[in-house]
Design a protein around this motif. Structure first.
Motif, mmCIF file in Angstrom:
data_model
loop_
_atom_site.group_PDB
_atom_site.id
_atom_site.type_symbol
_atom_site.label_atom_id
_atom_site.label_comp_id
_atom_site.label_asym_id
_atom_site.label_seq_id
_atom_site.Cartn_x
_atom_site.Cartn_y
_atom_site.Cartn_z
ATOM 1 N N LEU A 1 75.077 46.598 -21.064
ATOM 2 C CA LEU A 1 74.397 47.327 -20.959
ATOM 3 C C LEU A 1 73.288 48.401 -20.060
ATOM 4 O O LEU A 1 72.923 47.999 -19.356
ATOM 5 N N LEU A 2 73.262 49.419 -20.331
ATOM 6 C CA LEU A 2 72.346 50.453 -19.089
ATOM 7 C C LEU A 2 72.092 50.971 -19.882
ATOM 8 O O LEU A 2 71.839 51.792 -22.216
ATOM 9 N N PRO A 3 71.025 52.366 -19.875
ATOM 10 C CA PRO A 3 70.511 53.361 -20.642
ATOM 11 C C PRO A 3 71.476 54.173 -20.500
ATOM 12 O O PRO A 3 72.176 54.190 -19.796
ATOM 13 N N GLY A 4 71.466 55.469 -21.923
ATOM 14 C CA GLY A 4 72.511 56.354 -21.684
ATOM 15 C C GLY A 4 72.256 57.068 -20.050
ATOM 16 O O GLY A 4 71.292 56.825 -19.976
ATOM 17 N N PHE A 5 73.432 57.198 -19.481
ATOM 18 C CA PHE A 5 73.158 58.208 -18.709
ATOM 19 C C PHE A 5 72.590 59.795 -18.627
ATOM 20 O O PHE A 5 72.906 60.168 -19.448
ATOM 21 N N ILE A 6 72.124 60.426 -17.340
ATOM 22 C CA ILE A 6 71.848 61.600 -17.919
ATOM 23 C C ILE A 6 72.525 62.387 -16.247
ATOM 24 O O ILE A 6 72.946 62.193 -15.604
ATOM 25 N N ASP A 7 72.720 63.765 -16.409
ATOM 26 C CA ASP A 7 73.563 64.463 -16.010
ATOM 27 C C ASP A 7 72.755 65.953 -16.303
ATOM 28 O O ASP A 7 72.482 66.609 -17.186
ATOM 29 N N MET A 8 72.218 65.996 -15.259
ATOM 30 C CA MET A 8 70.901 67.091 -15.161
ATOM 31 C C MET A 8 71.617 68.693 -14.395
ATOM 32 O O MET A 8 71.276 69.871 -14.630
ATOM 33 N N HIS A 9 72.955 68.784 -14.599
ATOM 34 C CA HIS A 9 73.395 69.733 -14.120
ATOM 35 C C HIS A 9 75.322 70.413 -14.941
ATOM 36 O O HIS A 9 76.090 69.638 -13.028
ATOM 37 N N VAL A 10 75.367 70.421 -16.062
ATOM 38 C CA VAL A 10 76.681 70.973 -15.826
ATOM 39 C C VAL A 10 76.600 72.281 -16.583
ATOM 40 O O VAL A 10 75.412 72.945 -16.994
ATOM 41 N N HIS A 11 77.679 72.613 -16.793
ATOM 42 C CA HIS A 11 78.308 74.142 -17.256
ATOM 43 C C HIS A 11 79.439 73.573 -18.469
ATOM 44 O O HIS A 11 80.178 73.721 -18.633
ATOM 45 N N ILE A 12 78.559 73.221 -20.381
ATOM 46 C CA ILE A 12 78.733 72.652 -20.530
ATOM 47 C C ILE A 12 80.431 73.891 -21.172
ATOM 48 O O ILE A 12 80.862 73.266 -21.704
ATOM 49 N N LEU A 13 79.965 75.280 -21.047
ATOM 50 C CA LEU A 13 80.749 75.951 -22.041
ATOM 51 C C LEU A 13 82.556 75.727 -21.089
ATOM 52 O O LEU A 13 83.236 77.183 -21.979
ATOM 53 N N TRP A 14 82.001 75.903 -19.879
ATOM 54 C CA TRP A 14 82.518 76.326 -18.959
ATOM 55 C C TRP A 14 84.706 75.433 -19.398
ATOM 56 O O TRP A 14 84.601 74.494 -19.322
ATOM 57 N N HIS A 15 85.665 76.294 -19.242
ATOM 58 C CA HIS A 15 87.007 75.566 -19.495
ATOM 59 C C HIS A 15 87.860 76.675 -19.189
ATOM 60 O O HIS A 15 87.399 77.370 -18.874
ATOM 61 N N PHE A 16 88.559 75.545 -19.819
ATOM 62 C CA PHE A 16 89.982 76.592 -18.741
ATOM 63 C C PHE A 16 90.784 76.653 -20.423
ATOM 64 O O PHE A 16 90.733 76.563 -21.558
ATOM 65 N N GLY A 17 91.720 78.313 -20.442
ATOM 66 C CA GLY A 17 92.025 79.424 -20.938
ATOM 67 C C GLY A 17 92.995 77.930 -21.826
ATOM 68 O O GLY A 17 93.692 77.272 -21.063
ATOM 69 N N LYS A 18 93.653 79.380 -22.671
ATOM 70 C CA LYS A 18 94.989 78.948 -23.117
ATOM 71 C C LYS A 18 95.726 78.561 -21.532
ATOM 72 O O LYS A 18 96.789 78.373 -22.352
ATOM 73 N N ASP A 19 95.943 80.225 -21.298
ATOM 74 C CA ASP A 19 96.938 79.525 -20.695
ATOM 75 C C ASP A 19 96.923 78.546 -18.891
ATOM 76 O O ASP A 19 97.452 78.730 -17.924
ATOM 77 N N GLY A 20 96.033 77.485 -19.685
ATOM 78 C CA GLY A 20 95.821 77.116 -17.938
ATOM 79 C C GLY A 20 94.569 77.447 -17.252
ATOM 80 O O GLY A 20 94.428 76.457 -15.845
ATOM 81 N N ARG A 21 94.308 78.499 -17.108
ATOM 82 C CA ARG A 21 93.578 79.181 -16.364
ATOM 83 C C ARG A 21 92.563 79.385 -16.457
ATOM 84 O O ARG A 21 91.688 79.756 -17.589
ATOM 85 N N PHE A 22 91.070 79.902 -14.804
ATOM 86 C CA PHE A 22 89.812 79.690 -15.782
ATOM 87 C C PHE A 22 89.609 81.102 -15.728
ATOM 88 O O PHE A 22 88.732 81.817 -15.181
ATOM 89 N N ASP A 23 90.301 82.164 -16.980
ATOM 90 C CA ASP A 23 89.792 83.122 -17.600
ATOM 91 C C ASP A 23 89.902 83.213 -18.783
ATOM 92 O O ASP A 23 90.774 82.884 -19.458
ATOM 93 N N ASN A 24 88.959 83.352 -19.461
ATOM 94 C CA ASN A 24 88.581 83.861 -20.587
ATOM 95 C C ASN A 24 88.504 84.160 -21.419
ATOM 96 O O ASN A 24 88.036 85.485 -22.625
ATOM 97 N N ARG A 25 89.470 85.737 -21.107
ATOM 98 C CA ARG A 25 89.263 86.486 -21.367
ATOM 99 C C ARG A 25 90.303 87.151 -22.778
ATOM 100 O O ARG A 25 91.366 86.241 -22.371
ATOM 101 N N GLY A 26 89.372 87.809 -23.667
ATOM 102 C CA GLY A 26 90.210 87.412 -24.638
ATOM 103 C C GLY A 26 90.170 86.723 -25.589
ATOM 104 O O GLY A 26 90.507 86.620 -26.927
#
Length: 412
Positions: free
Chosen positions: A73-98
């Motif tokens: 057992l450990l304390p919950g992990f902490i990540d001090m630097h994320v971009h939580i909304l970044w994702h690949f679009g429906k075409d699988g690319r990092f292009d979220n236009r539309g």
């Protein structure tokens, strides 16, 4: 559409009620090994949780709510630097236009879910205004980590006309800091240097950094500064900025300066560059994700590990844990720790302290999270194996609790 939205609201409300009920009900957890996040280790411990907080640690042979005696057992992990909304679009690319704002939030919800299920109960997104809506969804009951956000990012042109090459004045930067705080920012994110894909040279002047970080300090906010070059790191530290991100080209003298001034250092050596390279075709051709940019990332990768080794040798340097998780990396945040230990030579216990109590200290939350101790939030993670002997055990999460609410339990 109205019915769908109503259903989502009702589901989130029901989840929030269930989460609050879980957190308020006393539970006991028996574990074979406990690593407290502050450098301590105990064997055969029963943790009592009440009201969402850790009530006590002790011995006991009676029945318990969760028998995790085969695990660590450990304390919950902490990540001090994320971009939580970044994702690949429906075409699988990092292009979220539309995509719609709701599409983006739904992607963020999935990123948050997989992040929490892999043991990260607190993350800091640095960041955009959409983080605020995502945080509301999580607080309403959607599975995810505790979320802090910078709401926006500040650079050398913040406050000037969009598309202009005009540099921001110190007053414009101070105003931008005040506006971020008013918008709900937990911290200020600043770009003192260019991206590693553009060479990483200093982009904000010393005077600009003094204005931005000085105003953040006056407002009681922390400042996290993207800085690759020695010049940008030095200027940021001397300006009173509280934390340096990346530092890919950090030299021994600026590492020592950080230590002397008490600035926290968040080197991201184990996930972000590797993730970009693994997902090259999904990023290539978008913005500065060019062939030249990828060549720069591949070239610097061995050097950042060597820089980290120098950081470990710097007395009193306060190294915290951040991954810069972007699209494709969410849920794999623990890989940073694996690389820090296996390639960078960090001791497993030091890596664990970095991602728990040391990061909580840097976030000014050491009295709330980051350790297994009475009075702190019951953020708990159980893994299969002993990470002090094999750091990859941190990949094998079997149980996650956040604030007393169980998010994952593979023992059912």
């Amino acid at each position: 559409m109205t019915r769908v939205l109503l259903s989502i609201v009702l589901l989130c409300s029901a989840a929030a009620v269930l989460t609050r009920a879980q957190a308020s009900k006393p539970v006991t957890i028996r574990v074979g090994k406990l690593i407290d996040g502050r450098g301590g280790v105990q064997q055969n411990v029963v943790v009592r949780v009440d009201g969402g907080k850790i009530a006590s640690l002790g011995k006991g042979n009676g029945p318990v709510t969760y028998d995790l005696s085969k695990y660590t057992l450990l304390p919950g992990f902490i990540d001090m630097h994320v971009h939580i909304l970044w994702h690949f679009g429906k075409d699988g690319r990092f292009d979220n236009r539309g995509e719609t704002p709701e599409d983006r939030i739904n992607a963020g919800l999935e990123n948050a879910r997989v992040t929490a299920m892999n043991g990260f109960t607190t993350v800091q997104s640095v960041g955009e205004a959409g983080d605020l809506d995502l945080r509301k969804r999580i607080e309403a009951g959607a599975p995810g980590p505790r979320l802090l956000t910078s709401v926006r990012q500040i650079n050398e042109r913040t406050g000037t006309q969009r598309g202009s090459n005009t540099l921001a004045t110190p007053d414009q930067l101070r105003q931008a800091v005040r506006e971020a705080k008013t918008a709900g920012a937990d911290l200020i994110k600043i770009f003192a240097s260019a991206s590693i894909r553009d060479g990483g040279k200093q982009t904000m002047s010393d005077e600009q950094l003094q204005a931005a970080c000085g105003e953040a300090n006056a407002a009681g906010l922390r400042s996290l500064v993207h800085a690759h070059s020695p010049e940008s790191i030095r200027a940021s530290v001397l300006a009173g900025c509280t934390q340096i991100e990346h530092g890919n080209f950090a030299t021994e003298d600026v590492l020592k300066l950080m230590a002397d001034k008490g600035a926290y250092f968040d080197p991201n050596i184990g996930l972000v560059l590797q993730n970009y390279i693994e997902n090259k075709q999904k990023f290539l051709g978008i913005g500065n994700y060019t062939e030249e940019g990828f060549a720069a990332m591949e070239k610097v990768l061995p050097g950042v590990v060597e820089m980290f080794r120098k950081a470990l040798k710097t007395p009193n340097l306060k190294i915290v844990y951040g991954t810069d998780a972007v699209a494709g990396a969410h849920g794999r945040n623990i890989e940073e720790a694996v690389v820090r230990v296996k390639d960078g030579g960090q001791k497993p216990m030091d890596a664990i302290v970095s991602m728990t109590s040391r990061s909580a200290e840097a976030m000014r939350m050491k009295d709330t999270i980051g350790a297994i101790a009475p009075g702190l939030q019951a953020d708990l993670v159980a893994v299969d194996g002993d990470p002090l002997a094999d750091i990859t055990a941190l990949r094998r999460v079997v149980f996650v609790m956040k604030g007393g609410a169980t998010l994952r339990n593979d023992q059912r």
